[in-house]
Design an enzyme around this catalytic site. Structure first.
Site, PDB file in Angstrom:
ATOM      1  CG  HIS A  39       0.819   1.098   1.278  1.00 34.94           C
ATOM      2  ND1 HIS A  39      -0.307   0.762   1.990  1.00 34.94           N
ATOM      3  CD2 HIS A  39       1.687   0.068   1.437  1.00 34.94           C
ATOM      4  CE1 HIS A  39      -0.124  -0.412   2.571  1.00 34.94           C
ATOM      5  NE2 HIS A  39       1.076  -0.867   2.248  1.00 34.94           N
ATOM      6  CD  GLU A 130       4.494  -6.085   3.096  1.00 31.96           C
ATOM      7  OE1 GLU A 130       3.272  -6.114   2.923  1.00 31.96           O
ATOM      8  OE2 GLU A 130       5.010  -6.071   4.229  1.00 31.96           O
TER       9      GLU A 130
END
Ligand code: NI
Length: 144
Positions: A39, A130
């Site tokens: 991902h 992130e």
């Protein structure tokens, strides 16, 4: 002494999977981040430096020089890459944002004197976003 932080972004994919754990342990530990097909994240990297102001320029760091270093060592090698498969450092190291932080900090430290040969500025820390909620910070003087 002045501190300057410059923000960079890159997009990359990864899979969190440790070769030291079983398939079941990996699934339990990393959850959906263990998805075999990976991902992606839009990473935000903040690089903080410190130094005295230069009397002639009134600046603490030449941003253009910092940009060139970060682009060369971080953004270009990582942007639109699969970190597990395309970045050698993560061939056997899990590309968590913690490990990504270590790797980015190491790359910048290793090449710092080449672009900033004087006493200043010094690399202080890097932060990796992130996601909007997960921020990871590494201080340059705390790693080898
Ligand atoms: Ni992830």
């Amino acid at each position: 002494m002045f501190r300057v932080t410059r923000r960079y972004t890159f997009a990359a994919s990864h899979r969190l999977h440790s070769g030291e754990l079983s398939e079941e342990e990996n699934r339990r530990l990393y959850g959906k981040c263990n998805n075999p097909h990976g991902h992606g994240h839009n990473y935000v990297v903040e690089v903080s430096v410190r130094g005295p102001l230069d009397g002639a320029t009134g600046r603490a760091v030449d941003i253009a020089v910092l940009d060139e270093l970060v682009q060369r060592e971080v953004v270009r090698p990582f942007d639109h890459r699969n970190l597990n498969q395309e970045v050698a450092a993560f061939a056997s190291v899990v590309p968590t944002s913690e490990n990504l932080g270590f790797e980015i900090c190491r790359r910048l430290k290793r090449n710092w004197k080449q672009v900033f040969p004087g006493e200043w500025p010094k690399l202080e820390k890097i932060r990796i976003g992130e996601t909007a909620r997960n921020i990871f910070e590494v201080r340059a003087d705390e790693i080898e």
